[in-house]
Design a protein around this motif. Structure first.
Motif, short mmCIF file in Angstrom:
data_model
loop_
_atom_site.label_atom_id
_atom_site.label_comp_id
_atom_site.label_asym_id
_atom_site.label_seq_id
_atom_site.Cartn_x
_atom_site.Cartn_y
_atom_site.Cartn_z
N LEU A 77 47.06 48.65 43.47
CA LEU A 77 45.81 48.53 42.72
C LEU A 77 45.85 49.37 41.44
N ARG A 81 45.25 47.92 37.64
CA ARG A 81 44.27 48.51 36.72
C ARG A 81 44.91 48.91 35.40
N LYS A 91 44.05 37.40 34.64
CA LYS A 91 44.22 37.47 36.09
C LYS A 91 45.63 37.98 36.38
N PHE A 112 48.13 41.62 45.94
CA PHE A 112 46.76 41.56 45.46
C PHE A 112 46.68 40.54 44.33
N ARG A 114 43.79 39.78 41.39
CA ARG A 114 42.54 40.25 40.81
C ARG A 114 42.32 39.58 39.45
N GLU A 115 41.07 39.26 39.18
CA GLU A 115 40.68 38.80 37.85
C GLU A 115 40.14 39.99 37.09
N GLU A 118 37.08 41.71 38.22
CA GLU A 118 37.05 42.17 39.62
C GLU A 118 37.72 43.52 39.82
N GLU A 119 38.52 43.96 38.87
CA GLU A 119 39.32 45.16 39.10
C GLU A 119 38.46 46.37 39.20
#
Length: 119
Positions: A77, A81, A91, A112, A114-115, A118-119
């Motif tokens: 994650l 980020r 994305k 993972f 993520r868009e 959404e992060e």
């Protein structure tokens, strides 16, 4: 949406839950799919119009090198980020593998998607 792939990027990181994992960095493998509109670079044929995948790889490598997470989930994650922070992608799918951790398995990994919002 168009995609850029970075596959099998080898990074080093201090990662793990157990004391013996905290003694030295470990080899991790990163697979990244960057979703972005590539129509401009496809028609211009100019590198300044596209995502610089070498810079993306450098950013992910730096996150891994400076992290001290226990879990690969947290590191994955953090990598996502950082990519969103530095690069204009909509994305990301990122798979983070810890191939040398289980003697009876070829690999352990998390993935993972993520868009940007959404992060």
């Amino acid at each position: 949406m168009d995609k850029i792939y970075i596959e099998g990027l080898e990074v080093q990181s201090l990662i793990g839950v157990y004391d013996w994992e905290r003694d030295a960095t470990q080899r991790l493998l990163v697979d990244i799919v960057l979703f972005s509109d590539l129509s401009t670079p496809a028609t211009s044929d100019d590198v300044k119009d596209t995502l610089n995948y070498a810079e993306v790889a450098d950013a992910v490598t730096a996150v891994a090198a400076h992290s001290k997470f226990a879990l690969i989930e947290a590191l994955a994650l953090a990598m996502i980020r950082q990519i969103f922070k530095q690069f204009p992608v909509q994305k990301i799918t990122l798979k983070l593998s810890k191939p040398d951790i289980l003697p009876t398995a070829q690999n352990v990994a998390v993935e993972f998607t993520r868009e940007r919002n959404e992060e």
